[in-house]
Motif scaffolding. Structure first.
Motif, mmCIF file in Angstrom:
data_model
loop_
_atom_site.group_PDB
_atom_site.id
_atom_site.type_symbol
_atom_site.label_atom_id
_atom_site.label_comp_id
_atom_site.label_asym_id
_atom_site.label_seq_id
_atom_site.Cartn_x
_atom_site.Cartn_y
_atom_site.Cartn_z
ATOM 1 N N SER B 45 0.843 -1.213 0.000
ATOM 2 C CA SER B 45 0.000 0.000 0.000
ATOM 3 C C SER B 45 0.869 1.251 0.000
ATOM 4 N N GLN B 89 -7.333 0.669 -0.901
ATOM 5 C CA GLN B 89 -7.623 -0.505 -0.066
ATOM 6 C C GLN B 89 -8.737 -0.155 0.924
ATOM 7 N N ASP B 174 -5.547 -1.678 -5.101
ATOM 8 C CA ASP B 174 -4.989 -2.179 -3.850
ATOM 9 C C ASP B 174 -6.031 -3.029 -3.139
ATOM 10 N N GLU B 175 -5.863 -4.333 -3.226
ATOM 11 C CA GLU B 175 -6.769 -5.284 -2.580
ATOM 12 C C GLU B 175 -8.236 -5.004 -2.890
HETATM 13 MG MG MG Z 1 -2.067 -2.734 2.024
#
Ligand code: MG
Ligand code: ATP
Lengths: 500, 253
Positions: B45, B89, B174-175
């Motif tokens: 991240s 995220q 991100d995720e």
């Molecule tokens: Mg992360």
């Protein structure tokens, strides 16, 4: 599948013409900082009995009005300036001001062709929405009537004829004093007594003009009534006096907009606005106040000490105040409702933005006197820069006010860490059945919110404006459409330079 | 040789006095999708924030080019206008700002920055309608303030919706798969795949090989202790799934 064609957004809801004209406005730092070159006819400098007589004579007022003013002046001499508000300013020298400045002109214009082109140009510079300018030019069917108050005299009053067909009176206060003395005598100072407070007393002695509105029984005013206030002459205190009367079963929506040119000396504005609503009548009063706030170091700017009060005199009457305050160096203003009639309702929706060195002390009073009266207060304060923003609200229920209800929500948003937001609620209940609710929050624009918006392409100022517009949404939606887009724009302008 | 969409050279970044990125090297040519996998806390991240220009980090060494331009000199909004998009995220709530309003503001801010005309309301409505339908996003949700009270999965879908509308050159996700149920994972993957094109590259950060069955990457990277320690084809993800990260920790040295 879901239908995406009919998702209204704030902007799309608004008349295209208004949007375009507002978008085309110059959004420079302070866009109204010009002086127009209209000649003035001024009273002698300073405050005295002679000044009061001069104003009254200029206005060709009847004897009773002069006496009324002189009485107020004598009472004023016995009063001292209040100092309880959380604002600080240099002593105002009342002898170093002019109390009357009228645009020099021939008799009142009978048609727009006779209006000074410089004035019409001023409307344009002021960014009066296209639609209203078209009305001034006589192009479109009217739905906004503009009573322009430049300095102290109403120069143009439009569409009075159309209004008078349904018996509505919409004119300047000076004209009302001459033409409708019985109405004026019956209602003037019945909501804000002459000795109500220092500024109201001063106003009573030297008020120069303002608007007068009378809506007869059972009439729903067919258009928004709107007034543009503007302080134009150097060192001229602006003492407006407005009186709106809504007879039983009537409705009126009134819009007040303010702009002023920038200059070095601070200027005093001490207006008095009185509203009277009879049985089942409703008055909606909206203000967008955008006076010169002073330069970035806090010099200059308007001192705005205003007394606005509505009297819900009749049963089930309703008065709602909606205000957007972005200007003035100092604001001291508490639009209030006296809920006298049983079942009457008062509302106060407010957005107050302070930036630079502005000081705002504003709020409302809801005085519950009648049975089953209710009130609602939503206040959104935004403080940036080195400013101070205070909400001061009073809610009280008197012994007879059975089942009085109030809901207050007071939210503050801080931008930066040099500014302050304060909430000062006064709650007073002399009736056990009253239920008053108060909610308050204070928040900051977080770095994460800023970063998220910037990641999507908004620059810092756009991000702040968007977040702030979100914060004030509950109040924005109470504004008439005419004001909504302008207000969103104003919010962005008034917060320029608040980040980075 | 064509200019890569993203080129990261020896990137070092720290927060306060702790170094988190310790020499990241990565080249993503146009049209390619790269996946990054790695332990919690390894700095994935952080890499995405540094690329997007978040203020908290100090860049001590290295260089990043976006389509040949020096990314690190731009402020976050300029990076966005230049075509960099980050699906967060943890998406941020913007109270009172309807999702629709936000979308339009973002699109027009980017257009303005690029010197383009505003998108007309009918065009905008059409674009939202198409993208919303593809991602099975309910109209009612678009009227609600952005991310406020959205479920985890709704937030992720809203991120992909924004990506679809902003048409970035370089997408960093991100995720985006975390918090999605099985059906939503397919819907979102389909949405992402629809955006794959010759001129657009993607960097997909994920913990789960499963996502890569739907969005098949051209390259998979293993991230460990602030840098990329191994790269391979999509089978590398299967290998990781089977054996964990232990084998790669040594490689970081
Ligand atoms: Mg992360
Ligand atoms: N503000 C901060 N101050 C100190 N350390 C920080 C800060 N922000 C992040 N870190 C640390 O940096 C390291 C990398 O964090 P990062 O969020 O980049 O990891 P990640 O690889 O994305 O992990 P995950 O898979 O759990 O999302 C972590 O050890 C984290 O605690």
């Amino acid at each position: 599948m879901a239908d995406y064609d009919h998702i209204p957004t704030l902007k799309e809801n608004i008349d295209r013409a208004t949007v375009d004209s507002v978008l085309s406005l110059d959004v420079d730092k302070y866009k109204y900082g010009f002086e127009s070159a209209i000649e003035s006819d001024m009273a002698p400098k300073g405050l005295s009995e002679d000044t009061v007589r001069f104003i009254s004579a200029k206005k060709q007022e009847p004897e009773w009005m002069l006496e009324w003013r002189l009485d107020a002046y004598r009472r004023f001499l016995t009063l001292t300036e209040p100092n309880w508000a959380k604002v600080h300013y240099p002593q105002i020298d009342l002898q170093d001001m002019y109390y009357y400045a009228a645009p020099k002109s021939t008799p009142a214009p009978t048609s727009l062709d006779e209006v000074d082109p410089a004035l019409l140009e001023m409307y344009e510079k002021l960014g009066i929405p296209l639609r209203e300018r078209e009305i001034l030019a006589g192009v479109e069917r009217p739905n906004v009537a503009v009573d322009a108050v430049m300095d102290s005299v109403s120069v143009v009053t439009t569409f009075r004829e159309e209004l008078s067909k349904v018996g509505i009176i919409f004119c300047s206060m000076s004209e009302a004093i001459r033409e409708y003395p019985e109405l004026v005598r019956k209602y003037l100072a019945t909501v804000v007594p002459v000795t109500d407070n220092y500024y109201a007393t001063l106003n009573s002695a030297v008020f120069t003009d303002g608007s007068f509105v009378y809506i007869p029984k059972g009439v729903r005013c067919p258009m928004e009534l709107s007034t543009y206030f503007r302080i134009n002459e150097k060192k001229t205190g602006q003492f407006e006096r407005t009186l709106i009367i809504a007879e039983a079963d009537s409705y009126v929506s009134y819009l007040e907009g303010c702009t002023a040119p920038s200059r070095a000396e601070s200027q005093l504005h001490a207006a008095v606005v009185e509203l009277v609503a009879m049985d089942n009548a409703e008055i909606k009063y909206s203000t967008v106040q955008n006076w010169y706030p002073g330069d970035k170091d806090g010099n200059g700017g308007i001192y705005n000490f205003v007394t606005k009060r509505g009297d819900c005199r009749g049963a089930n009457s309703k008065i709602s105040w909606t205000q957007v305050e972005t200007g003035a160096a100092i604001t001291w203003k508490y639009p209030s409702c006296i809920l006298r009639g049983d079942g009457s309702r008062g509302e106060f929706y407010s957005i107050a933005i302070s930036n630079g060195y502005q000081q705002v002390d504003s709020g409302t009073k809801m005085i519950h006197l009648g049975k089953n009266t209710s009130s609602r207060i939503i206040s959104k304060g935004i403080a940036a820069g080195f400013s101070d923003n205070t909400y001061r609200g009073q809610v009280s229920a008197h012994a007879r006010a059975k089942n009085a209800r109030n809901f207050t929500q007071c939210d503050s948003l801080l931008i930066g860490d040099k500014c302050g937001a304060h909430t000062v609620p006064y709650i007073e209940s002399r009736n056990g059945s009253a239920v008053f609710e108060h909610e308050a929050t204070t928040s900051k624009i977080s770095d994460d919110q800023m970063f998220y918006c910037q990641q999507r392409g908004l620059n810092e100022e756009e991000a702040v404006a968007l977040i702030v517009n979100g914060f004030v949404r509950d109040v924005l939606q109470h504004l008439p459409m005419e004001f909504m887009v302008e207000t969103q724009k104003l919010i962005a302008i008034s917060l320029e330079g608040s980040v980075g | 040789m064509t200019t890569p969409i993203l080129e990261i050279r020896n990137l070092h970044a720290r927060i306060e006095d702790r170094e988190i990125l310790k020499g990241v090297n990565l080249i993503i040519p146009p049209g390619e999708v790269h996946a990054v996998m790695g332990r919690n806390g390894s700095g994935k991240s952080t890499l995405s924030y540094v690329l997007a220009g978040k203020a908290d980090y100090e860049i001590t060494e290295g260089e990043v080019l976006l389509d040949g331009e020096n990314l690190l000199e731009m402020d976050p909004a300029e990076r966005a206008a230049a075509g960099l998009f980050l699906a967060f995220q943890y998406p941020i709530e913007i109270p009172g700002v309807a999702t629709m309003t936000f979308l339009k503001a973002a699109i027009n801010a980017q257009r303005k920055a690029r010197g383009e005309a505003e998108m007309s309301t009918p065009d905008f409505m059409r674009a939202v309608k198409t993208a919303g339908t593809d991602l099975q996003i309910d109209t009612a949700m678009l009227k609600r303030p952005l991310n406020v009270g959205f479920s985890g999965g709704e937030k992720k879908r809203a991120e992909v919706l924004q990506m679809a509308l902003l048409q970035p050159k370089m997408c960093i996700l991100d995720e985006t798969d975390s918090g999605l149920d099985i059906d939503a994972l397919q819907v979102v993957s389909k949405g992402v795949n629809a955006l794959r094109s010759a001129g657009r590259s993607m960097l997909i950060i994920t913990h789960y090989q499963r996502l890569l069955n739907y969005i098949v990457p051209d390259v998979v990277h293993v991230f460990s202790d602030g840098k990329i320690v191994e790269s391979g084809d999509k089978d590398l993800a299967l290998q990781l799934e089977a054996k964990g990260y232990a084998d790669f920790d040594g490689a970081a040295a």
